[in-house]
Design a protein around this motif. Sequence first.
Motif, PDB file in Angstrom:
ATOM      1  N   ALA A  79       0.831  -1.206   0.000  1.00 54.27           N
ATOM      2  CA  ALA A  79       0.000   0.000   0.000  1.00 54.27           C
ATOM      3  C   ALA A  79       0.864   1.255   0.000  1.00 54.27           C
ATOM      4  N   GLU A  80       1.987   1.221   0.717  1.00 51.70           N
ATOM      5  CA  GLU A  80       2.884   2.381   0.701  1.00 51.70           C
ATOM      6  C   GLU A  80       3.434   2.613  -0.701  1.00 51.70           C
ATOM      7  N   VAL A  81       3.774   1.549  -1.410  1.00 48.83           N
ATOM      8  CA  VAL A  81       4.289   1.682  -2.774  1.00 48.83           C
ATOM      9  C   VAL A  81       3.251   2.352  -3.672  1.00 48.83           C
ATOM     10  N   LEU A  82       1.982   1.940  -3.558  1.00 46.84           N
ATOM     11  CA  LEU A  82       0.923   2.562  -4.352  1.00 46.84           C
ATOM     12  C   LEU A  82       0.776   4.045  -4.014  1.00 46.84           C
ATOM     13  N   LEU A  83       0.865   4.381  -2.738  1.00 48.28           N
ATOM     14  CA  LEU A  83       0.758   5.779  -2.326  1.00 48.28           C
ATOM     15  C   LEU A  83       1.973   6.581  -2.778  1.00 48.28           C
ATOM     16  N   THR A  84       3.144   5.967  -2.732  1.00 53.24           N
ATOM     17  CA  THR A  84       4.348   6.635  -3.229  1.00 53.24           C
ATOM     18  C   THR A  84       4.216   6.924  -4.718  1.00 53.24           C
ATOM     19  N   TYR A  85       3.752   5.941  -5.461  1.00 54.48           N
ATOM     20  CA  TYR A  85       3.543   6.108  -6.897  1.00 54.48           C
ATOM     21  C   TYR A  85       2.568   7.256  -7.170  1.00 54.48           C
ATOM     22  N   ALA A  86       1.436   7.259  -6.472  1.00 59.63           N
ATOM     23  CA  ALA A  86       0.421   8.291  -6.699  1.00 59.63           C
ATOM     24  C   ALA A  86       0.960   9.675  -6.365  1.00 59.63           C
ATOM     25  N   GLU A  87       1.669   9.795  -5.246  1.00 60.47           N
ATOM     26  CA  GLU A  87       2.200  11.102  -4.853  1.00 60.47           C
ATOM     27  C   GLU A  87       3.259  11.584  -5.833  1.00 60.47           C
ATOM     28  N   ALA A  88       4.155  10.687  -6.227  1.00 57.89           N
ATOM     29  CA  ALA A  88       5.213  11.076  -7.158  1.00 57.89           C
ATOM     30  C   ALA A  88       4.623  11.521  -8.500  1.00 57.89           C
ATOM     31  N   GLN A  89       3.580  10.862  -8.955  1.00 59.35           N
ATOM     32  CA  GLN A  89       2.923  11.267 -10.198  1.00 59.35           C
ATOM     33  C   GLN A  89       2.290  12.650 -10.055  1.00 59.35           C
ATOM     34  N   ILE A  90       1.578  12.852  -8.960  1.00 56.92           N
ATOM     35  CA  ILE A  90       0.924  14.145  -8.740  1.00 56.92           C
ATOM     36  C   ILE A  90       1.947  15.271  -8.673  1.00 56.92           C
ATOM     37  N   GLU A  91       3.032  15.048  -7.930  1.00 59.97           N
ATOM     38  CA  GLU A  91       4.057  16.087  -7.794  1.00 59.97           C
ATOM     39  C   GLU A  91       4.814  16.301  -9.091  1.00 59.97           C
ATOM     40  N   SER A  92       4.660  15.367 -10.033  1.00 56.47           N
ATOM     41  CA  SER A  92       5.226  15.535 -11.377  1.00 56.47           C
ATOM     42  C   SER A  92       4.232  16.189 -12.328  1.00 56.47           C
ATOM     43  N   GLY A  93       3.048  16.519 -11.815  1.00 61.02           N
ATOM     44  CA  GLY A  93       2.027  17.156 -12.632  1.00 61.02           C
ATOM     45  C   GLY A  93       1.143  16.199 -13.394  1.00 61.02           C
ATOM     46  N   VAL A  94       1.162  14.914 -13.022  1.00 58.35           N
ATOM     47  CA  VAL A  94       0.392  13.890 -13.727  1.00 58.35           C
ATOM     48  C   VAL A  94      -0.779  13.435 -12.859  1.00 58.35           C
ATOM     49  N   MET A  95      -1.957  13.415 -13.419  1.00 57.84           N
ATOM     50  CA  MET A  95      -3.131  12.903 -12.690  1.00 57.84           C
ATOM     51  C   MET A  95      -3.958  12.027 -13.619  1.00 57.84           C
ATOM     52  N   ASP A  96      -3.329  10.976 -14.141  1.00 61.53           N
ATOM     53  CA  ASP A  96      -4.010  10.071 -15.056  1.00 61.53           C
ATOM     54  C   ASP A  96      -4.761   8.990 -14.290  1.00 61.53           C
ATOM     55  N   ASN A  97      -5.345   8.063 -15.014  1.00 57.67           N
ATOM     56  CA  ASN A  97      -6.171   7.038 -14.378  1.00 57.67           C
ATOM     57  C   ASN A  97      -5.369   6.132 -13.449  1.00 57.67           C
ATOM     58  N   SER A  98      -4.059   5.962 -13.728  1.00 53.66           N
ATOM     59  CA  SER A  98      -3.247   5.101 -12.869  1.00 53.66           C
ATOM     60  C   SER A  98      -3.142   5.661 -11.454  1.00 53.66           C
ATOM     61  N   VAL A  99      -3.170   6.979 -11.331  1.00 49.48           N
ATOM     62  CA  VAL A  99      -3.137   7.607 -10.006  1.00 49.48           C
ATOM     63  C   VAL A  99      -4.441   7.332  -9.271  1.00 49.48           C
ATOM     64  N   TYR A 100      -5.545   7.569  -9.937  1.00 45.11           N
ATOM     65  CA  TYR A 100      -6.836   7.287  -9.318  1.00 45.11           C
ATOM     66  C   TYR A 100      -6.978   5.808  -8.973  1.00 45.11           C
ATOM     67  N   GLN A 101      -6.497   4.941  -9.857  1.00 46.26           N
ATOM     68  CA  GLN A 101      -6.635   3.507  -9.627  1.00 46.26           C
ATOM     69  C   GLN A 101      -5.859   3.066  -8.404  1.00 46.26           C
ATOM     70  N   ALA A 102      -4.652   3.609  -8.211  1.00 47.66           N
ATOM     71  CA  ALA A 102      -3.858   3.264  -7.029  1.00 47.66           C
ATOM     72  C   ALA A 102      -4.603   3.637  -5.755  1.00 47.66           C
ATOM     73  N   LEU A 103      -5.215   4.827  -5.756  1.00 45.20           N
ATOM     74  CA  LEU A 103      -5.981   5.267  -4.584  1.00 45.20           C
ATOM     75  C   LEU A 103      -7.265   4.455  -4.430  1.00 45.20           C
ATOM     76  N   ASP A 104      -7.926   4.171  -5.542  1.00 47.03           N
ATOM     77  CA  ASP A 104      -9.156   3.371  -5.482  1.00 47.03           C
ATOM     78  C   ASP A 104      -8.890   1.989  -4.895  1.00 47.03           C
ATOM     79  N   ASP A 105      -7.792   1.374  -5.298  1.00 42.26           N
ATOM     80  CA  ASP A 105      -7.476   0.039  -4.793  1.00 42.26           C
ATOM     81  C   ASP A 105      -7.316   0.050  -3.277  1.00 42.26           C
ATOM     82  N   ILE A 106      -6.648   1.055  -2.773  1.00 42.94           N
ATOM     83  CA  ILE A 106      -6.427   1.158  -1.325  1.00 42.94           C
ATOM     84  C   ILE A 106      -7.735   1.443  -0.606  1.00 42.94           C
ATOM     85  N   ARG A 107      -8.519   2.359  -1.140  1.00 45.36           N
ATOM     86  CA  ARG A 107      -9.754   2.756  -0.477  1.00 45.36           C
ATOM     87  C   ARG A 107     -10.801   1.637  -0.489  1.00 45.36           C
ATOM     88  N   THR A 108     -10.974   0.995  -1.630  1.00 49.35           N
ATOM     89  CA  THR A 108     -12.007  -0.045  -1.700  1.00 49.35           C
ATOM     90  C   THR A 108     -11.630  -1.261  -0.866  1.00 49.35           C
TER      91      THR A 108
END
Length: 527
Positions: free
Chosen positions: A388-417
Amino acid sequence: MKRNLLYILLAGVLTQTACQKDFLDKSPSDGYSNESLWTTEAAASAALNGCYKGWETSTNILYMDAVSDNSYSQWAWDNFQHLGNGTATATDPQVVSQWDYVTIQKCNWFIENVDKATIGDDLKNRFKAEARFLRAYRYFLLSQLYGDVPLVTKNISVAEANSISRTARADVRKFITDELAAIALILPDKYSGSDVGRITKGAALSLRARVELFDKNYAAAIEDCKKVMALGYSLYPNYTDLFRQDKKNNQEVILDVQYKANEKDNANTDLGILPSSGYGGWASLSPTQSLVDAYEMTNGKTIDDPASGYSEDNPYANRDPRLAANVVYPGLQYSGKFYDPITSGGADYYSEGNNSPTGYLVRKFVPFLSDFPDMWNTGVNIIVIRYAEVLLTYAEAQIESGVMDNSVYQALDDIRTRAGMPVVDRAVYNNIASLRTLIRRERRVELALEGLRWYDIQRWQIGTTVRTGTVYGTRLGTVDAGTGKVTLTGNHVVVEQRNFNPQRDYLWPVPQKERDINKTLGQNPGY
C-alpha cells in the motif's frame, strides 16, 4: 579507551553472530573465531544473521508516530515524548538516539570477510547484498533524522571512529540509492521456508522509491514503484487482519521485522505495553484526536463537510472502517467489552492509572488480544514496508510531477475499496491541488501508527501547522456497558502543549555524548 558507537570490536560481532538453528533464532548456541567462521555455509549464514539482529525494532516503528501529530507517548522514559513536543535537547537523557552504527559496522565487517567463505559465488553475492541493504537502511534512518552523518563503508579503527567527520546528506543519499539499485539486481523476488523474512528485490526497490520520494526525485520513484508493481505483490483483502499474528508474511508485506514467540518474541517494549489498565497493560502510546478526525465518513466526505452527515455528539458513527482497525475509541467493542475511557471511575478512565491520556488506544498490530495467550511473548511481525505504501508513493510522485491520469486514481481506489471506502470522487478531486490533499490524507489514515507520519511532516514542511499548540483527546461523557452507546457531554480532554521551531525541529540533535568523544561532529542548527 573511549569507544564510539561508530566502532564495534570483532569480538563483539562474533558474540552476536554465533551459530543459529535458523534465521529466527533468538540467541547463539556457540561461538566462532574469525579464522573458522568462513569454513562452511552455515557459519557464514550465522554471521549474516548477526547483521540482522537489531537492524530495526518494532519499538522504533511504533513510537515514531509519537514524534508526529498521530500519537502521544505519555511516559518520558520511553524517550520519544520530548521529541514529539519540541523540548528535546542534545543532552537530554530522555531522548532516544538513532545515532547508532552497530549494524553498519557489523555489515561492513561481514562484507569485507565473507569472500573467505567456501560457498558458491551466487550465494555469497546474495549474502553480501542482504548486508548491503541492512547498511543502506540504517543510513536512510541516520540521514533522515540527522542530515549530514559520517559515511563509513569499511572497517575502521577506534581512532578513526573517534575523529571521523560528517558526510553531506546528499552524498549519503546517493550512496543509499546507488547501493539499492545494485543489490536489486542480485536479490531474489521471494524466499521460502526459514529464509522468509530476508531481504528481497522488492524490499530494495521499495526502500529506494521511499528515499527518492522523500528527496523529491519523483521520476526515479515512479520507475522504482513500477518495478515493484511488476513483482506480484498485492493488497491483502482485509485491512484489519493484515496486521494479525496469524496473517503475517502475507502478499502485501514487502519488509518487516520478524518475530517468533518463545524464540525471538515481540514483547513488552514493542507490543505488550499498548493496552491500558483494563486490559492488563499500560497505554504508553495514545492516538490523538487529530488522527481520529482525519478519517473520512463512509460516504467519502471529510467530517468538516456540511454534507458529510458527521455529528459531534456521535463522532464514531459511519466512519472510514480503518479508524476502528487502527484506534480503539470509546464505545468500540474490544476484547470482549465496550471500551470506556470517558466514564469517571471506570477501569480505563483516561486520567487514572496506566490509562490512555487521550482516551484512545492503539489497535493496529494488537487488533485482537485473544490472538496472544501471553501478550508479553508474541510472534506478531511489525511491518516496515508494505505494498500500500508503494501505491501511495507512486500516486504522490505522479501528482508532484504534474500527472493525474487514471493510474493515479486507480492506485488510490485500490487502497480505499480494500478498506471498504468508496472510490475517489473524480468530480471533487479533479485537479492537482485537491488530489494532493487527498493523497496526503490517505497516507496518514492508511499508514497510521506505522512510523511514517513524521517523515511525511518533515518532507512536506508542515510542522508549524500540525506540531504546535494543544494536543487533544476524546470528549468526556459515558459509555453504556451493556450496549456500547456513547453519550458525550463534556469537552475534549487536553493532553499537552507542543512547540515546533522550523529552523531546528526538522532534524534531531546529534547526541552530546557522541560529540564529547568525536569533536569533529558538530551539531545541527538550534541545538
